[in-house]
Motif scaffolding. Sequence first.
Motif, mmCIF file in Angstrom:
data_model
loop_
_atom_site.group_PDB
_atom_site.id
_atom_site.type_symbol
_atom_site.label_atom_id
_atom_site.label_comp_id
_atom_site.label_asym_id
_atom_site.label_seq_id
_atom_site.Cartn_x
_atom_site.Cartn_y
_atom_site.Cartn_z
ATOM 1 N N GLY A 1 -9.757 -76.878 -44.589
ATOM 2 C CA GLY A 1 -9.393 -78.204 -44.882
ATOM 3 C C GLY A 1 -8.527 -78.046 -46.268
ATOM 4 O O GLY A 1 -7.930 -79.109 -46.728
ATOM 5 N N TYR A 2 -8.180 -76.857 -46.813
ATOM 6 C CA TYR A 2 -7.348 -76.839 -48.086
ATOM 7 C C TYR A 2 -5.951 -76.515 -47.579
ATOM 8 O O TYR A 2 -4.974 -76.670 -48.456
ATOM 9 C CB TYR A 2 -7.995 -75.345 -48.942
ATOM 10 N N GLY A 3 -5.625 -76.371 -46.339
ATOM 11 C CA GLY A 3 -4.204 -76.501 -45.830
ATOM 12 C C GLY A 3 -3.612 -75.294 -45.932
ATOM 13 O O GLY A 3 -4.091 -74.262 -46.548
ATOM 14 N N LYS A 4 -2.668 -75.021 -45.064
ATOM 15 C CA LYS A 4 -1.862 -73.855 -44.921
ATOM 16 C C LYS A 4 -1.197 -73.138 -45.935
ATOM 17 O O LYS A 4 -1.219 -71.967 -46.322
ATOM 18 C CB LYS A 4 -0.873 -73.888 -43.764
ATOM 19 N N GLU A 5 -0.908 -74.025 -47.149
ATOM 20 C CA GLU A 5 -0.261 -73.715 -48.343
ATOM 21 C C GLU A 5 -1.100 -72.573 -49.020
ATOM 22 O O GLU A 5 -0.970 -71.686 -49.710
ATOM 23 C CB GLU A 5 0.259 -74.851 -49.003
ATOM 24 N N SER A 6 -2.532 -73.020 -48.983
ATOM 25 C CA SER A 6 -3.564 -72.232 -49.796
ATOM 26 C C SER A 6 -3.334 -70.721 -49.424
ATOM 27 O O SER A 6 -3.607 -69.945 -50.327
ATOM 28 C CB SER A 6 -4.945 -72.724 -49.726
ATOM 29 N N ILE A 7 -3.237 -70.450 -48.040
ATOM 30 C CA ILE A 7 -3.117 -69.055 -47.527
ATOM 31 C C ILE A 7 -2.150 -68.297 -48.279
ATOM 32 O O ILE A 7 -2.257 -67.196 -48.868
ATOM 33 C CB ILE A 7 -3.109 -69.044 -46.287
ATOM 34 N N ILE A 8 -1.069 -69.009 -48.194
ATOM 35 C CA ILE A 8 0.354 -68.358 -48.821
ATOM 36 C C ILE A 8 0.018 -68.055 -50.220
ATOM 37 O O ILE A 8 0.426 -66.996 -51.006
ATOM 38 C CB ILE A 8 1.461 -69.358 -48.702
ATOM 39 N N TRP A 9 -0.464 -69.196 -51.084
ATOM 40 C CA TRP A 9 -0.696 -69.125 -52.330
ATOM 41 C C TRP A 9 -1.505 -68.042 -53.052
ATOM 42 O O TRP A 9 -1.430 -67.138 -53.819
ATOM 43 C CB TRP A 9 -1.291 -70.575 -53.133
ATOM 44 N N ILE A 10 -2.823 -67.860 -51.982
ATOM 45 C CA ILE A 10 -3.710 -66.975 -52.318
ATOM 46 C C ILE A 10 -3.159 -65.196 -51.901
ATOM 47 O O ILE A 10 -3.126 -64.509 -53.032
ATOM 48 C CB ILE A 10 -4.963 -66.909 -51.664
ATOM 49 N N ILE A 11 -2.613 -65.088 -51.020
ATOM 50 C CA ILE A 11 -1.683 -63.784 -50.772
ATOM 51 C C ILE A 11 -0.876 -63.620 -51.772
ATOM 52 O O ILE A 11 -0.507 -62.519 -52.186
ATOM 53 C CB ILE A 11 -1.258 -63.900 -49.221
ATOM 54 N N GLY A 12 0.189 -64.758 -52.180
ATOM 55 C CA GLY A 12 1.018 -64.732 -53.316
ATOM 56 C C GLY A 12 0.447 -64.282 -54.581
ATOM 57 O O GLY A 12 1.292 -63.542 -55.374
ATOM 58 N N CYS A 13 -0.836 -64.512 -54.847
ATOM 59 C CA CYS A 13 -1.467 -64.035 -56.216
ATOM 60 C C CYS A 13 -1.341 -62.525 -56.034
ATOM 61 O O CYS A 13 -1.121 -61.822 -57.230
ATOM 62 C CB CYS A 13 -2.690 -64.769 -56.295
ATOM 63 N N LEU B 1 1.217 -55.766 -44.811
ATOM 64 C CA LEU B 1 0.195 -56.362 -44.961
ATOM 65 C C LEU B 1 0.423 -57.800 -45.396
ATOM 66 O O LEU B 1 0.092 -58.900 -44.916
ATOM 67 C CB LEU B 1 -1.169 -55.731 -45.191
ATOM 68 N N VAL B 2 0.805 -57.831 -46.520
ATOM 69 C CA VAL B 2 1.278 -58.881 -47.438
ATOM 70 C C VAL B 2 2.122 -59.873 -46.532
ATOM 71 O O VAL B 2 2.019 -61.072 -46.564
ATOM 72 C CB VAL B 2 1.750 -58.420 -48.619
ATOM 73 N N ASN B 3 3.415 -59.341 -46.038
ATOM 74 C CA ASN B 3 4.190 -60.074 -45.464
ATOM 75 C C ASN B 3 3.945 -60.645 -44.113
ATOM 76 O O ASN B 3 4.446 -61.829 -43.714
ATOM 77 C CB ASN B 3 5.691 -59.509 -45.188
ATOM 78 N N ASN B 4 2.809 -60.424 -43.446
ATOM 79 C CA ASN B 4 2.555 -60.587 -41.997
ATOM 80 C C ASN B 4 1.261 -61.166 -41.963
ATOM 81 O O ASN B 4 0.976 -61.681 -40.763
ATOM 82 C CB ASN B 4 2.615 -59.269 -41.057
ATOM 83 N N SER B 5 0.366 -61.226 -42.831
ATOM 84 C CA SER B 5 -1.015 -61.994 -42.664
ATOM 85 C C SER B 5 -1.277 -63.348 -42.874
ATOM 86 O O SER B 5 -2.177 -63.841 -42.000
ATOM 87 C CB SER B 5 -1.851 -61.164 -43.958
ATOM 88 N N ALA B 6 -0.091 -63.860 -43.601
ATOM 89 C CA ALA B 6 -0.541 -65.412 -43.568
ATOM 90 C C ALA B 6 -0.139 -66.196 -42.127
ATOM 91 O O ALA B 6 -0.830 -67.132 -41.962
ATOM 92 C CB ALA B 6 0.615 -65.978 -44.662
ATOM 93 N N LEU B 7 0.762 -65.676 -41.372
ATOM 94 C CA LEU B 7 1.009 -66.390 -40.276
ATOM 95 C C LEU B 7 -0.187 -66.041 -39.254
ATOM 96 O O LEU B 7 -0.877 -67.108 -38.644
ATOM 97 C CB LEU B 7 2.203 -65.828 -39.636
ATOM 98 N N VAL B 8 -0.701 -65.035 -39.375
ATOM 99 C CA VAL B 8 -1.772 -64.526 -38.435
ATOM 100 C C VAL B 8 -3.033 -65.291 -38.781
ATOM 101 O O VAL B 8 -3.803 -65.831 -37.919
ATOM 102 C CB VAL B 8 -2.130 -63.116 -38.659
ATOM 103 N N LEU B 9 -3.212 -65.257 -40.040
ATOM 104 C CA LEU B 9 -4.546 -66.252 -40.681
ATOM 105 C C LEU B 9 -4.409 -67.906 -40.233
ATOM 106 O O LEU B 9 -5.310 -68.199 -39.785
ATOM 107 C CB LEU B 9 -4.746 -66.101 -42.032
ATOM 108 N N MET B 10 -3.186 -68.232 -40.504
ATOM 109 C CA MET B 10 -2.908 -69.633 -39.975
ATOM 110 C C MET B 10 -3.169 -69.786 -38.688
ATOM 111 O O MET B 10 -3.915 -70.989 -38.240
ATOM 112 C CB MET B 10 -1.365 -70.019 -40.310
ATOM 113 N N SER B 11 -2.673 -69.054 -37.712
ATOM 114 C CA SER B 11 -3.033 -69.225 -36.291
ATOM 115 C C SER B 11 -4.446 -69.076 -36.014
ATOM 116 O O SER B 11 -4.909 -69.799 -35.224
ATOM 117 C CB SER B 11 -2.218 -68.080 -35.552
#
Length: 459
Positions: free
Chosen positions: A419-431, A265-275
């Motif tokens: 509006g916060y950008g794709k990077e925000s998704i990675i940083w939040i899941i990364g936390c 879930l951690v490794n595959n969610s960011a790409l799905v959320l971005m899309s």
Amino acid sequence: MKVFLNLIKTTDDAGNERYRKAALTSLMNVASQAIQMATGLISVPLALNYVGVERFGIWMTLSTALAFITFSDFGVGIGTQDRMSKLAAVGLHGEARGTFTSSMLFAIVLAALLLAISWFVVPRIGLATLFSLKSEAAIRDIVPTTLMVVLVFALGLVAGIVQRAFSALQDGFFIALIQAVSRVLSLALLFVVVSAGMGLPALVFVVGGLSSAAIVAVGTPILLRRYPWLRPERTSLANMFDRQSLHEVLKVGLLGLGASVAIYLVNNSALVLMSAKQGAASSADYAVLLKLVGIPLMVLTYALLPLWPAIAEANAKRDFAWIGHAYKKYKRITQAVAVVSAVGILLFGRQAISMWTRNAEVVPSNGLLLATAGFMVLGFWNALTSVFLNGLSMYRSQATVGLLLAFVSVVVAAYVPSGYGKESIIWIIGCGYFLRCLMMQIQIGSFLRCNRIFPEVKE
């Protein structure tokens, strides 16, 4: 004093043997994965030109189901490896045999049920309409191709038990060797299928199922020949099935399965959320970047995996000194790989992707590069700590707390404004990922402090 010195010598010999087997398996694992990558680079354009865009899309869509082989056995594979490692380490071969045969029968029954249900259900679903197929070739191939994917799936369930048994006995080298040879053979047969016009179902089996078939057909005899005590002694299938053994396997396996689901879930969610939030096209740069950072992570993961059964054996024999030494040694290696990989990605990632794809649209921004590099470092940390905790049979917190952290971080990331950008998704899941790794690190530190025997073994 003489007895103590003999014990130390025996422990050292056993420890060196664990390192030797782990290193041998690691090298073959990496070689096998390199062959798989090369095969993929060659097979994709060859298959695409042979079957066409529509049928190739069918294959890729159906093949995503193969990713769930890891989760479809209810954790029996993980539980089998865990239990067999402990039992074989202390010489309880009869119980180890009961674990193997019970798990194998469970996987065979599960695979047979899956095939039987699919045989009756798949032709009646109306897959051509579901996939909105237009060409006659695609409509003709959809049912047999789906059934072939199910067959490959079923073979994977049974092959998984054989693979876990080899791993439990620290003989994963043989599985990696079989996979390497079968992947070379797969590439050769791919040309045969294409030149003979044998169709998409044959293509699916050659590319996706040949490795599992080889593990079952070749790996099983090798396993039983190397370990005669694994051979069933009873003629009745009912007597070969040990209900208590399967219960113990499932008890551990379900926790291990939960840990696997959490990291998936951690490794595959960011790409799905971005899309979902910004469109599939906007996630292309991250998808390509993942391919790049996945290379060093794959190499390290397959290098560390053979430690799992070695740690389990050492733990069963209460050789805590070796576990502490191994942790210290592989921690340094992991840190070195993480630093080199992160620096390399940050300095040369954009140039590498530009030269590789020759497409400016998928070259990531510096912000995306930094976020992904940080996520990759967490992946290295997770690979090290999870292998040691798995070897120590410490799955519970990975499954419970790990799942909770993954779920919460993904939900929070899903509600972040676009509006916060794709990077925000990675940083939040990364936390959430960071907290998971920190939790596992604390567990390992606690284990080492509680079981340290020799003062020279430091965390």
